[in-house]
Enzyme design. Structure first.
Site, PDB file in Angstrom:
ATOM      1  N   ASP A  55       0.771  -1.256   0.116  1.00 60.10           N
ATOM      2  CA  ASP A  55       0.075   0.010   0.093  1.00 60.10           C
ATOM      3  C   ASP A  55       0.959   1.071  -0.144  1.00 60.10           C
ATOM      4  O   ASP A  55       0.805   2.029  -0.791  1.00 60.10           O
ATOM      5  CB  ASP A  55      -0.846  -0.089   1.212  1.00 60.10           C
ATOM      6  CG  ASP A  55      -1.824   1.216   1.495  1.00 60.10           C
ATOM      7  OD1 ASP A  55      -2.006   1.850   0.179  1.00 60.10           O
ATOM      8  OD2 ASP A  55      -2.337   1.413   2.353  1.00 60.10           O
ATOM      9  N   ASP A  61       0.908   8.912   2.297  1.00 54.80           N
ATOM     10  CA  ASP A  61       0.066   7.866   1.579  1.00 54.80           C
ATOM     11  C   ASP A  61      -1.383   8.216   1.813  1.00 54.80           C
ATOM     12  O   ASP A  61      -1.852   8.292   2.945  1.00 54.80           O
ATOM     13  CB  ASP A  61       0.285   6.550   2.326  1.00 54.80           C
ATOM     14  CG  ASP A  61      -0.482   5.278   1.514  1.00 54.80           C
ATOM     15  OD1 ASP A  61      -0.158   5.078   0.369  1.00 54.80           O
ATOM     16  OD2 ASP A  61      -1.244   5.070   2.155  1.00 54.80           O
ATOM     17  N   ASP A  63      -5.287   7.962   2.161  1.00 55.64           N
ATOM     18  CA  ASP A  63      -6.099   7.011   2.678  1.00 55.64           C
ATOM     19  C   ASP A  63      -7.528   7.094   1.899  1.00 55.64           C
ATOM     20  O   ASP A  63      -8.361   7.534   2.395  1.00 55.64           O
ATOM     21  CB  ASP A  63      -6.372   6.919   4.194  1.00 55.64           C
ATOM     22  CG  ASP A  63      -7.365   6.028   4.658  1.00 55.64           C
ATOM     23  OD1 ASP A  63      -7.794   5.000   4.093  1.00 55.64           O
ATOM     24  OD2 ASP A  63      -7.573   5.951   5.995  1.00 55.64           O
ATOM     25  N   ASP A  92      -2.421   5.469 -12.443  1.00 56.15           N
ATOM     26  CA  ASP A  92      -0.974   4.929 -12.329  1.00 56.15           C
ATOM     27  C   ASP A  92      -1.098   4.215 -10.938  1.00 56.15           C
ATOM     28  O   ASP A  92      -1.662   4.289 -10.207  1.00 56.15           O
ATOM     29  CB  ASP A  92      -0.235   6.116 -12.267  1.00 56.15           C
ATOM     30  CG  ASP A  92       1.226   6.017 -12.486  1.00 56.15           C
ATOM     31  OD1 ASP A  92       1.738   5.177 -13.149  1.00 56.15           O
ATOM     32  OD2 ASP A  92       2.006   6.550 -11.596  1.00 56.15           O
ATOM     33  N   HIS A  96      -0.371   0.011  -5.639  1.00 51.60           N
ATOM     34  CA  HIS A  96      -0.364   0.475  -4.247  1.00 51.60           C
ATOM     35  C   HIS A  96      -1.880   0.894  -3.797  1.00 51.60           C
ATOM     36  O   HIS A  96      -1.513   1.915  -2.880  1.00 51.60           O
ATOM     37  CB  HIS A  96       0.745   1.602  -4.208  1.00 51.60           C
ATOM     38  CG  HIS A  96       2.023   1.240  -4.893  1.00 51.60           C
ATOM     39  ND1 HIS A  96       2.937   0.555  -4.157  1.00 51.60           N
ATOM     40  CD2 HIS A  96       2.336   1.459  -6.085  1.00 51.60           C
ATOM     41  CE1 HIS A  96       3.831   0.270  -5.049  1.00 51.60           C
ATOM     42  NE2 HIS A  96       3.807   0.779  -6.258  1.00 51.60           N
ATOM     43  N   GLU A 122      -2.396   0.902 -14.700  1.00 48.87           N
ATOM     44  CA  GLU A 122      -0.978   0.356 -14.477  1.00 48.87           C
ATOM     45  C   GLU A 122      -0.920  -0.408 -13.378  1.00 48.87           C
ATOM     46  O   GLU A 122      -0.555   0.170 -12.349  1.00 48.87           O
ATOM     47  CB  GLU A 122       0.039   1.147 -14.701  1.00 48.87           C
ATOM     48  CG  GLU A 122       1.266   0.841 -14.741  1.00 48.87           C
ATOM     49  CD  GLU A 122       2.406   1.738 -13.834  1.00 48.87           C
ATOM     50  OE1 GLU A 122       3.550   1.782 -14.317  1.00 48.87           O
ATOM     51  OE2 GLU A 122       2.095   1.666 -12.730  1.00 48.87           O
ATOM     52  N   ASP A 263      10.783 -20.812 -34.294  1.00 45.87           N
ATOM     53  CA  ASP A 263      11.075 -19.615 -35.039  1.00 45.87           C
ATOM     54  C   ASP A 263      10.217 -19.095 -36.039  1.00 45.87           C
ATOM     55  O   ASP A 263      10.891 -18.431 -37.007  1.00 45.87           O
ATOM     56  CB  ASP A 263      12.605 -19.933 -35.507  1.00 45.87           C
ATOM     57  CG  ASP A 263      12.886 -21.074 -36.421  1.00 45.87           C
ATOM     58  OD1 ASP A 263      11.701 -21.820 -36.524  1.00 45.87           O
ATOM     59  OD2 ASP A 263      13.762 -21.409 -36.750  1.00 45.87           O
TER      60      ASP A 263
END
Length: 291
Positions: A55, A61, A63, A92, A96, A122, A263
């Site tokens: 996180d 950070d 909340d 983004d 987290h 992301e 290949d």
């Protein structure tokens, strides 16, 4: 607290304080750095389990599950959509951020504005299982296909061990094509970045064919690959503009795959009546002189 007196509440009277954050990385009284969680706060649960719980990333950070913060971020989203007439979002660093926030925030904005609001996030992990878990059963957004990028990167550096028949293995586009945004490289993977994993130039035409000319996935072209970024050691991909044109004009209809030789792989697109003269046959080879 973040008071921003110079703003004088011009756009927003909300003042960010200690209750709006879960933790910080600096103790000003002691002059020490670390990861400090505020009393009464808990790290979010539905985030990456990298480092135990990811996180916290840096700085203060937010909340986002605290109701006043959620309300403020909802007002911000409404303001942004109204001011800029947006059609969607690129989110983004999702690994987290608690997915439960977006399961509330995105539907609320979609309902209010009556728009699809296509959203891509992301979540930087090569593990497709983590991406599927973050999407959950709700599928509120799409995610960048980071595992596929790493398949391209490893293939481009594998030398004689390259095996094109497995190039899509473990990718998001192979298990959830509707919610996979495919890409070859981006600003994070270029040289000298923290997530540097630049696909070798020789392989980029093959990689772009795999995301542009196939039926599955929502391809995203990197500006650096299209135009070149000399200062960042990124040459333009000469074939890219043509591949984009082939996609626009011909890459339609039912797809049939031939992934039989390590290949040499290929597929066809049978075209549709709606798109006139369309359809394509694609061959990708890493044999000497044919790459």
């Amino acid at each position: 607290r973040f008071e921003f007196p110079g703003r004088a509440g011009k756009l927003d009277r909300y003042q960010w304080g200690i209750t709006d954050f879960t933790g910080v990385d600096y103790d000003e009284l002691e002059g020490t750095t670390g990861v400090y969680r505020f009393v009464g706060k808990e790290w979010s649960h539905e985030v990456s389990d990298e480092l135990g719980n990811y996180d916290y990333l840096m700085g203060c950070d937010v909340d986002e599950m605290y109701q006043p913060v959620y309300d403020e971020l909802l007002r911000w989203g409404e303001w942004y959509l109204s001011t800029c007439d947006l059609d969607g979002f690129r989110l983004d660093a999702l690994k987290h951020m608690d997915r439960q926030f977006f399961l509330r925030w995105l539907p609320a904005l979609r309902q209010e504005f009556g728009k699809e609001l296509f959203t891509v996030g992301e979540y930087w992990s090569p593990d497709v299982g983590e991406l599927k878990a973050y999407l959950g059963s709700e599928r509120a957004m799409s995610l960048f296909d980071v595992p596929l990028h790493f398949n391209f990167y490893h293939a481009s550096t594998a030398g004689d061990d390259i095996d094109l028949t497995h190039i899509l293995d473990g990718s998001l586009v192979s298990v959830d094509p509707i919610h996979a945004v495919t890409f070859v490289d981006n600003h994070d993977t270029q040289p000298d970045q923290a997530l540097e994993s630049t696909v070798e130039p020789w392989f980029k035409p093959l990689a772009y064919a795999l995301i542009l000319l196939r039926e599955a996935g929502y391809p995203c072209v990197f500006m650096g690959d299209l135009f070149g970024l000399p200062n960042d050691q990124i040459p333009a991909v000469p074939e890219l503009e043509l591949l984009m044109e082939v996609r626009r004009r011909f890459a339609y209809g039912e797809q049939r795959d031939w992934f039989d030789e390590k290949d040499l792989i290929g597929w066809t697109r049978e075209g549709t009546a709606r798109h006139g003269v369309s359809g394509a046959a694609v061959l990708l080879s890493t044999r000497a002189g044919n790459a």
